[in-house]
Design an enzyme around this catalytic site. Structure first.
Site, PDB file in Angstrom:
ATOM      1  N   ASP A  64       0.847  -1.209   0.000  1.00 53.79           N
ATOM      2  CA  ASP A  64       0.000   0.000   0.000  1.00 53.79           C
ATOM      3  C   ASP A  64       0.879   1.254   0.000  1.00 53.79           C
ATOM      4  O   ASP A  64       0.393   2.380  -0.121  1.00 53.79           O
ATOM      5  CB  ASP A  64      -1.005   0.000   1.161  1.00 53.79           C
ATOM      6  CG  ASP A  64      -0.351  -0.058   2.529  1.00 53.79           C
ATOM      7  OD1 ASP A  64       0.891  -0.206   2.610  1.00 53.79           O
ATOM      8  OD2 ASP A  64      -1.088   0.037   3.534  1.00 53.79           O
TER       9      ASP A  64
ATOM     10  N   ASP B   4      -1.128  -6.097  -0.330  1.00 57.03           N
ATOM     11  CA  ASP B   4      -1.441  -5.429   0.933  1.00 57.03           C
ATOM     12  C   ASP B   4      -2.929  -5.081   0.989  1.00 57.03           C
ATOM     13  O   ASP B   4      -3.467  -4.527   0.022  1.00 57.03           O
ATOM     14  CB  ASP B   4      -0.679  -4.087   0.960  1.00 57.03           C
ATOM     15  CG  ASP B   4       0.260  -3.974   2.118  1.00 57.03           C
ATOM     16  OD1 ASP B   4       0.148  -4.753   3.080  1.00 57.03           O
ATOM     17  OD2 ASP B   4       1.125  -3.081   2.056  1.00 57.03           O
TER      18      ASP B   4
ATOM     19  N   LYS C 115      -1.510  -9.319   2.785  1.00 61.25           N
ATOM     20  CA  LYS C 115      -0.805  -8.853   3.994  1.00 61.25           C
ATOM     21  C   LYS C 115      -1.717  -7.920   4.766  1.00 61.25           C
ATOM     22  O   LYS C 115      -2.380  -7.063   4.156  1.00 61.25           O
ATOM     23  CB  LYS C 115       0.500  -8.134   3.638  1.00 61.25           C
ATOM     24  CG  LYS C 115       1.221  -7.584   4.888  1.00 61.25           C
ATOM     25  CD  LYS C 115       2.658  -7.189   4.619  1.00 61.25           C
ATOM     26  CE  LYS C 115       2.842  -5.832   4.017  1.00 61.25           C
ATOM     27  NZ  LYS C 115       2.302  -4.709   4.804  1.00 61.25           N
TER      28      LYS C 115
ATOM     29  N   GLU D 150      -1.907  -5.516   8.504  1.00 63.57           N
ATOM     30  CA  GLU D 150      -1.134  -4.930   9.603  1.00 63.57           C
ATOM     31  C   GLU D 150      -1.811  -5.223  10.948  1.00 63.57           C
ATOM     32  O   GLU D 150      -3.043  -5.246  11.027  1.00 63.57           O
ATOM     33  CB  GLU D 150      -1.010  -3.411   9.407  1.00 63.57           C
ATOM     34  CG  GLU D 150      -0.173  -3.042   8.199  1.00 63.57           C
ATOM     35  CD  GLU D 150       0.095  -1.546   8.085  1.00 63.57           C
ATOM     36  OE1 GLU D 150      -0.287  -0.786   9.001  1.00 63.57           O
ATOM     37  OE2 GLU D 150       0.691  -1.143   7.071  1.00 63.57           O
TER      38      GLU D 150
ATOM     39  N   GLU E  36       8.796  -4.377  11.041  1.00 60.95           N
ATOM     40  CA  GLU E  36       9.229  -3.078  10.510  1.00 60.95           C
ATOM     41  C   GLU E  36       9.697  -2.148  11.616  1.00 60.95           C
ATOM     42  O   GLU E  36       9.016  -1.942  12.630  1.00 60.95           O
ATOM     43  CB  GLU E  36       8.078  -2.408   9.722  1.00 60.95           C
ATOM     44  CG  GLU E  36       8.497  -1.036   9.167  1.00 60.95           C
ATOM     45  CD  GLU E  36       7.626  -0.498   8.051  1.00 60.95           C
ATOM     46  OE1 GLU E  36       6.725  -1.215   7.580  1.00 60.95           O
ATOM     47  OE2 GLU E  36       7.863   0.670   7.659  1.00 60.95           O
TER      48      GLU E  36
HETATM   49  O1  KIV Z   1       3.465  -1.112   1.761  1.00 62.24           O
HETATM   50  C1  KIV Z   1       4.615  -1.570   1.784  1.00 62.24           C
HETATM   51  O2  KIV Z   1       5.401  -1.331   0.871  1.00 62.24           O
HETATM   52  C2  KIV Z   1       4.986  -2.415   2.920  1.00 62.24           C
HETATM   53  C3  KIV Z   1       6.363  -2.895   3.101  1.00 62.24           C
HETATM   54  C4  KIV Z   1       7.504  -2.328   2.523  1.00 62.24           C
HETATM   55  C5  KIV Z   1       6.583  -3.920   4.093  1.00 62.24           C
HETATM   56  O3  KIV Z   1       4.172  -2.709   3.707  1.00 62.24           O
END
Ligand code: KIV
Length: 280
Positions: A54, A93, A123, A125, A191
């Site tokens: 994202d 994401d 992914k 968070e 992170e």
């Molecule tokens: O959005 C992103 O690019 C990320 C990472 C670099 C881990 O979440």
């Protein structure tokens, strides 16, 4: 025959979620973000996992944080990346607001992302607070990469992109990493946390850890592609290493083109057509 998963550069078979899980404690898992078909084509042979992050909201759309990423944005860029990949595992994401409300909301939106982009996993968070959602998704066929430590979608709660897990906050990040693994996540992004904490979590957790501003001891590393290429210059976190200066190269190329157009030296004789030319 050995069953150990091979790094992306040695084979052409598409990598799967179990291949990534099998790399725990073995050769480092190379991950990078990508947002377009040409970028995906460039990274595919060299990376094990490609994330449609994202971060696209910031590095492509010019927004101040990832909070402005939308489901439509992630699906459009995800579908473009899919067309450029042959072997790397593709993860998309989930944007802010698309999964936090309830496990059912998360399932509905993750299933749409998987169906419309062809990604292998999503992914999300969050640590302990996402435990129920991660279990709900994985039990229903959606592989989840988790993301703990600095979770940029919470930038407004953190008050900036601050280091997480310092001294008395370390236990919280450790508990977050343990919770997502227990809930069924197949890997976890760590992170911007202290290196010693990232190393400890990597030793403790049974799933691969992917570091960004974490530790070389993580099972893999990820960075934003525009950061390594120098095409995002808004700000540069300490954990970013530049491998090229394509931002400067682009500006120089555009300036040279503009000068030649103004001087009427472009187009040259080799760039224009004549009656005798075959059509090309
Ligand atoms: O959005 C992103 O690019 C990320 C990472 C670099 C881990 O979440």
């Amino acid at each position: 025959m050995s069953t150990e998963a091979k790094p992306a550069t040695t084979g052409t078979k598409a990598l799967t979620v179990p291949d990534i899980v099998a790399r725990k404690g073995k050769t480092p898992i190379v991950c990078l973000t990508a947002y377009s078909t040409p970028q995906a084509e460039s990274v595919d042979a060299h990376c094990d996992l490609v994330l449609v992050g994202d971060s696209v909201a910031m590095v492509v759309h010019g927004l101040p944080s990832t909070v402005g990423a939308t489901l439509d944005m992630m699906i459009m860029h995800g579908a473009a990346v899919r067309r450029g990949l042959k072997q790397a595992l593709m993860v998309v994401d989930m944007p802010f607001g698309s999964y936090e409300e309830s496990p059912a909301q998360a399932f509905r939106n993750c299933a749409r992302v998987m169906a419309e982009t062809g990604c292998a996993a999503v992914k999300i968070e969050g640590g302990q607070r996402m435990r129920e959602t991660i279990a709900f998704l994985t039990e229903r066929g959606i592989p989840v990469m988790a993301h703990v430590g600095l979770t940029p979608q919470s930038v407004n709660v953190f008050g900036g992109f601050r280091l997480q897990g310092k001294s008395d906050d370390a236990a919280r990040v450790e508990a977050d990493a343990a919770a997502v693994a227990e809930a069924g996540a197949f890997s976890v992004v760590l992170e911007k946390i202290p290196a010693a904490l990232a190393t400890r979590i990597t030793r403790q957790t049974p799933i691969p850890t992917i570091g960004i501003g974490a530790s070389p001891d993580c099972d893999g590393q990820i960075l934003v592609i525009d950061d390594i290429l120098g095409t995002f210059t808004g700000f540069r976190p300490k954990f970013v290493k530049r491998y090229a200066e394509l931002g400067t190269a682009t500006t120089d190329a555009v300036a040279a083109y503009a000068a030649e157009v103004r001087a009427r030296t472009f187009p040259g004789p080799e760039h224009v057509f004549h009656d005798k030319d075959a059509t090309k």
